[in-house]
Design an enzyme around this catalytic site. Structure first.
Site, short mmCIF file in Angstrom:
data_model
loop_
_atom_site.label_atom_id
_atom_site.label_comp_id
_atom_site.label_asym_id
_atom_site.label_seq_id
_atom_site.Cartn_x
_atom_site.Cartn_y
_atom_site.Cartn_z
NE ARG A 50 -4.22 -0.17 1.61
CZ ARG A 50 -5.56 0.33 0.67
NH1 ARG A 50 -5.66 1.89 0.54
NH2 ARG A 50 -6.36 -0.39 0.68
CD GLU A 90 -6.69 1.87 6.24
OE1 GLU A 90 -7.65 2.21 5.15
OE2 GLU A 90 -6.05 1.72 6.29
#
Lengths: 465, 771
Positions: free
Chosen positions: B310, B714
């Site tokens: 990520r 997030e």
């Protein structure tokens, strides 16, 4: 005596059979009062906050929030305690409603502690005039919300409605502190109410662990799993709870909670007025005392640099009476003091007049609810011509004990208070200490702060001196 | 309408009264429950030679000491691969539990644990990323994503700069520490109450250590007192210990870590080291970017591979880079096993390019905000893994609207004036963007199921695979279900998450809880509603297609004709033998990624936002205050505005903590020095800016997601970059217009002080600052 009784959420409770080393928090949770949470077990997060009914400085009853993780269960003897389960009477309490409606809870784990802090603030005399005190929740950590909705909940609290049962409770006196002698097996907890009793008990139990608030000792018990056979708590000793703002000195009893000192001194002396808001959090200051903070003799305690700068004296009491120790002579080594066996700190005497210039600085990772990386108390006496007649420059966090930079002080005395004199003092201070590196800061940063805070003193006061 | 309404968290009344229960609050419900306490190894790396537990076993209240011999199945709890020995013969991080004491009380277990001696032979330890690189200690092979010819473009670029940034980790510091209670239930199942984000994985690990099929193990996650990724995999070992103890003793067993043990024994956000080179033109337009990332994975793999992945995916943040190459590798060290934490590597990937862009701006003498804006993705662009951006204009739109609403330019001028007359205190103002990809990069995780039960009285139970950690997932599921069934919110209950209600669930993570579970709940509710519409059509003599379900009433859409209450229709359905329960299932469509090629569409969509922050810095100490924050964030059409705003603000605050005062400090021997709340400093109310303006982007419907909403957990975390950049602006203000402002991360007061000192002394303090 082996019984331990107190009032919990309005009901008489018998907690006899509990270990004198246990905390109120652990006992509550074991007994099923699980609304009160453990978040850190060292008084930093406030998730365990409960409210005591305690006598305020004006003699009236007050709601006082404290960290139950640092509150020995035995200290609850004869006291009146409210937990989050005791707040709502049928409908939600206004502080609870505000938290619900404004999104003040997400995971909800810190919430009971916030509710208890807000509850005490709700009933604080003076809230109507002064408004919501942000300090009231500075000892509660929340990891979810970022605090804004909780702050709004606090700021939007309504005034107390008529017929509020919790408000009515405050019209009656707070419970008195009776002497306590509680034992379970070989373990014992004493809470004397007179200095004579206290010194006699200490003489009879020389190995007793003396505690005056417990905000340091109980951390040791929780984190390092230390246990004690005999605990001697000074929190209820009448002679240690005095506060006398006299003409030649301010005299503060060793067992006066810091929050009470904070409330009573107002803006004077400025060094103390600056110290208290930075000293941990309100939840801690509701229990912590000067006696405790001095006796633990931590190099990073916050009150020593301030009291060193103020030239305070410490009056100690022992089997053979009282004596006075200048605070500069109190700290003899890392967490060691000049107290003789059997001696207890009785009070702190801060001489007057106060220094003409006084500043307290605390360098830490965050402003509230922190332990200092470096703290400094600076006091200067200037005469009419601006010449320095006396100087006390004291630091915490740069040596094994709180300490004065005497060479730097001498560099100032007798000279006009000027940039040049500050530079001389900085040069002397720069070589005075060899601080160490730890999780709060590097040795280099601490060393830099020793001189940089003198620059800050000059910047803050030089122009107006 | 329950969708889009700003309602409080569904457990809010339980939170404020203390009635809401968490795992460790349940101990009293398990009579005879034993308490476990670990014996920790005080070495970063050592061989265990012998464990002496005789004294402990002789102490009153001690029942047993659990060790490897007590494990019926495999002595391993590794979630990604089997590399985590539960009862180790080799200590691989400082503070690792070696054996566990079980006793009648927590006090007895603690006191006994103090008496257990562990003989060890110390082994050399790797305690930093640099050491791991030097010694070739890695968990993974290098992973690469590249587009164009970064090397060639760097060689051709008008200007190039290079840099290196170490970014520290972060402790989750969920207020509720890890807790598990294992028991054997009435039916003979091992029931584990666990504070876990991933009940299915906890179930799998418990089954593995007990050597049981999964249908013999039930895991319930009642609610968590915060998690943030820290309970995605890290809850498993404690559940396993409790289960092993329970099977061995035949009694319920509780494992609850206190704060210090939670700190030392559970993983954190990965520290990262980034080395970059960037090429750009005279106007600061990026031509090429080459980034090498190393993460500290700690002792085991855990989730480090997808976390690094990520980071690679987010190395662009919101900027178009024609030639780009990012390569990353997970280092293996003797630290606790670093793990998921809100952002999941995204923040560490993004911070590097934010650092590089600031360098470009100062090098060219341009305002950083202008250089950022100049490099935004625009319509027609694809990312460095060639995913098209459906809403490429959204960053620019948010940017423009936020600059206007925050009065950015005027304030920048006012701050310049303030700074000119303030030698010792300087202010800084900055604006930064966020683009964050939504979907698990592990494709199979992008599925969810739900089970909806309607009872004869018309009341409803919703079960889904997601867990509640404070993020408001259950609140949103309640709204989705109530809306779909056309009933008031108080008719619906969201049940505790259990593996015997919904099996084979994904972790509640990657911000995906609402997207996945919401779609599954919606599908189940729609199935039931369609069945009920048939029934109601018969009752009301109307075509089922002409009926609406709203506020507990079923009526014709035109408002005419007879109506029936939801409960009446349900009752009729029962007597007509129409099923009143249904499952729902959802898989995210259209996502794919070819890891070898580094190409594909790993993300269903992107979430966007931007923040403006203003700070004031004290020259003498480096201490600072956050004065004002303005945020504009894209949550699509908000399902639940109070919840979403809470996520935006809370995520931002946590990001600020990571970038400023939350410093993890390891001693050279690998011992963690920041192990509790007194040494590790979360933001308090004192760090909450007095002025805080948060707006959810209006008109932002996201097609293909439940009710047009977007994930929110997030993305807001990285809005905090604005604070770091504002600090850098303030530091720069102490030194005129420096070409370079280096700022460590976290930017503690100390590090801000050194950043100022470096500028005033020209780099001479670099060595002093290195601790």
């Amino acid at each position: 005596m082996s019984s331990l009784r107190f009032t919990l959420n309005g009901r008489e409770i018998d907690a006899s059979g509990a270990d004198p080393n246990t905390t109120l928090l652990l006992w509550l949770r074991e007994r099923g009062w699980t609304g009160t949470k453990e978040g850190c077990a060292e008084g930093e997060c406030g998730a365990c906050a409960v409210v005591l009914v305690r006598r305020g400085s004006d003699g009236g009853a007050r709601y006082v929030p404290v960290n139950s993780c640092l509150f020995l269960l035995a200290s609850a003897a004869g006291q009146e305690i409210l937990t989050v389960e005791g707040v709502a009477a049928g409908a939600l309490h206004p502080v609870q409603r505000a938290m619900v409606e404004l999104g003040g809870s997400q995971c909800g784990y810190c919430t009971p502690g916030f509710v208890m802090s807000l509850f005490a603030e709700y009933y604080r005399p003076g809230r109507a005039e002064e408004g919501f005190d942000l300090e009231s929740i500075a000892g509660n950590l929340c990891r979810c919300t970022g605090y804004r909705p909780i702050r709004e909940a606090g700021r939007g609290l309504p005034m107390i409605a008529d017929g509020d049962a919790h408000a009515d409770r405050l019209s009656r006196p707070a419970p008195a502190s009776e002497p306590v002698d509680y034992a379970l097996g070989a373990r014992r907890y004493f809470r004397p109410t007179s200095l004579a009793e206290a010194t006699a008990l200490y003489a009879a139990h020389p190995d007793a662990k003396v505690v005056c608030g417990g905000t340091d000792l109980v951390v040791e018990m929780n984190q390092r799993l230390r246990r004690f056979e005999t605990i001697l708590s000074l929190e209820a000793v009448e002679e240690l709870s005095g506060f006398d703002d006299g003409d030649d000195a301010l005299v503060i009893g060793a067992a006066v909670p810091l929050s009470e000192i904070e409330a009573r001194i107002g803006d004077d002396p400025p060094i103390l007025a600056a110290l208290f808001p930075l000293f941990s959090s309100r939840l801690i200051r509701n229990r912590a005392t000067l006696g405790g903070n001095l006796a633990t003799a931590s190099p990073i305690g916050d009150s020593p640099p301030a009291l060193l700068a103020l030239g305070a004296e410490v009056v100690v009491a022992g089997p053979s009476g009282e004596r006075t120790i200048p605070i500069a002579e109190l700290f003899t080594g890392y967490r060691q003091t000049a107290l003789a066996p059997g001696e207890l700190i009785a009070r702190v005497r801060i001489p007057k007049p106060y220094p003409s210039i006084g500043r307290f600085y605390k360098v830490s990772k965050r402003v509230h609810d922190d332990i200092s990386t470096v703290a400094a108390g600076f006091a200067l006496d200037l005469d009419a011509s601006g010449t320095v007649r006396g100087a006390r420059l004291a630091y915490g966090g740069v040596a094994a004990t709180p300490v004065r930079a005497t060479a730097a002080e001498q560099a100032l005395v007798g000279k006009p208070f000027s940039r040049e004199a500050i530079e001389d003092a900085k040069a002397k201070a720069a070589t005075a200490f060899t601080p160490m590196t730890d999780q709060r800061g590097s040795a280099a940063y601490r060393a830099a702060m020793v001189t940089s805070l003198l620059d800050k003193l000059w910047a803050d006061t030089g122009a107006t001196a | 309408m329950s969708i889009g309404r700003a309602i409080p968290h569904e457990s809010a009344e339980g939170h404020v009264t203390g009635a809401a229960l968490y795992t460790d609050d349940l101990v009293g419900r398990y009579p005879g429950c034993l308490h476990a306490w670990p014996v920790a190894g005080m070495h970063a790396h050592a061989r265990v030679l012998a464990v002496h537990a005789e004294d402990a076993l002789a102490m009153p209240g001690v029942v047993t000491v659990l060790d490897a011999k007590d494990v019926p199945g495999e002595n391993d709890v590794g979630p990604a691969k089997k590399d985590e020995t539960l009862f180790p013969t080799e200590i691989v991080y400082w503070g690792q539990p070696v054996v566990w004491v079980l006793a009648e009380t927590e006090e007895a277990a603690k006191m006994a644990a103090l008496t257990v001696r562990v003989d060890v032979e110390a082994l050399p330890a790797i305690t930093s990323i640099e050491q791991a690189i030097e010694q070739g200690s890695f968990h993974t092979e290098p992973g690469v994503i590249a587009r164009g010819d970064a090397e060639g473009a760097l060689a051709r670029a008008t200007h190039t700069l290079s840099g290196e940034l170490f970014v520290g980790g972060q402790e989750h510091f969920y207020l509720e520490t890890h807790a598990s209670i294992a028991s054997v239930d009435e039916a003979g199942s091992v029931l584990v109450q666990s504070s876990t984000q991933h009940p299915t994985e906890t179930q799998e690990i418990v089954a593995r250590v007990l050597d049981l099929p999964k249908n013999q193990v039930v895991v319930q996650s009642l609610r968590m007192g915060g998690a943030f990724g820290g309970k995605e995999t890290q809850a498993n070992p404690w559940a396993a210990v409790a289960a092993i103890g329970c099977v061995k003793t035949g009694r319920p067993v509780r494992v609850r870590l206190d704060r210090m043990r939670d700190f030392t024994m559970s993983g954190k956000r990965h520290p990262f080291l980034g080395r970059w080179r960037i090429g750009f033109d005279d106007d600061g337009r990026i031509e090429a970017y080459d980034l090498e990332l190393f993460s500290d994975g700690g002792f085991s793999l855990d989730l480090s591979a997808p976390v690094l992945h990520r980071a690679l995916f987010h190395a662009d943040n919101a900027y178009y880079v024609p030639h780009m190459r990012v390569v990353g590798r997970v280092c293996k060290t003797n630290a606790c096993s670093h793990t998921a934490f809100r952002g999941f590597g995204g923040p560490q990937g993004m911070i590097m390019i934010e650092d590089a862009i600031d360098r470009i701006a100062r090098d060219r003498g341009l305002p950083p905000s202008a250089v950022r804006e100049r490099n935004f993705y625009r319509a027609g662009h694809t990312t460095h893994y060639e995913q098209p951006l459906d809403q490429a204009d959204r960053v620019a739109r948010i940017w423009g609207e936020l600059k206007a609403s925050s009065d950015f330019e005027a304030r920048a001028g006012a701050i310049e004036a303030f700074n000119a007359s303030s030698p010792d205190r300087k202010r800084g103002l900055a604006i930064t963007p966020v683009k964050f990809g939504i979907s698990f990069t592990a494709k199979w995780y992008n599925q969810a199921a739900a089970l909806v039960l309607v009872y004869k009285d018309g009341s409803v139970q919703v079960n889904h695979g997601g867990t509640e950690m404070g993020q408001g997932l259950h609140t949103k599921m309640l709204q989705v279900a109530a809306h779909a069934l056309g009933v008031p919110l108080d008719v619906v209950r969201v049940m505790p998450t259990r593996t015997d209600k919904v099996p084979n669930t994904s972790a509640t993570a990657a911000s995906s809880g609402t997207d996945l579970n919401g779609a599954a709940v919606l599908a189940a509710c729609e199935t039931i509603r369609e069945r009920l519409a048939e029934v109601a059509g018969r009752v009301l003599g109307t075509d089922p297609g002409d009926l609406v379900f709203r506020d507990g009433v079923v009526a014709r859409v035109d408002g005419h004709g007879p109506t029936a209450s939801f409960a009446e229709v349900v009752s009729r359905a029962y007597f007509d033998r129409v099923p009143l329960s249904a499952t729902g299932f959802y898989r995210t469509p259209g996502i794919h990624f070819d890891e070898k090629a580094g190409r594909g569409k790993p993300f269903h969509y992107f979430a966007y936002g931007a923040a403006v922050a203003e700070v004031e810095v004290d020259r003498f100490t480096g201490m600072y205050a956050l004065r004002r924050v303005d945020i504009l964030h894209d949550v699509g059409d908000s399902l639940s505005p109070l919840v979403d705003r809470g996520q935006v603000e809370g995520g931002f605050a946590q990001g600020v903590g990571w970038l400023t005062q939350e410093e993890l400090w390891w001693a050279p021997d690998g011992r963690l020095g920041t192990v509790n709340a007194s040494t590790y400093k979360l933001p308090t109310i004192g760090e909450c800016p007095e002025e805080m303006h948060v707006t959810l982007l209006p008109r932002a419907t996201e097609p293909g997601v439940v009710h047009g909403s977007k994930a929110v957990g997030e993305p807001p975390f990285m809005l905090a970059f604005a604070v770091r950049e504002a600090l850098r602006e303030a530091v720069a203000a102490f030194a005129g217009r420096p070409k370079l402002v280096e700022l460590a991360s976290p930017a503690t007061a100390e590090q801000v002080y050194w950043a100022i000192e470096r500028l005033s002394r020209g780099g001479a303090v670099a060595e002093e600052a290195a601790q």
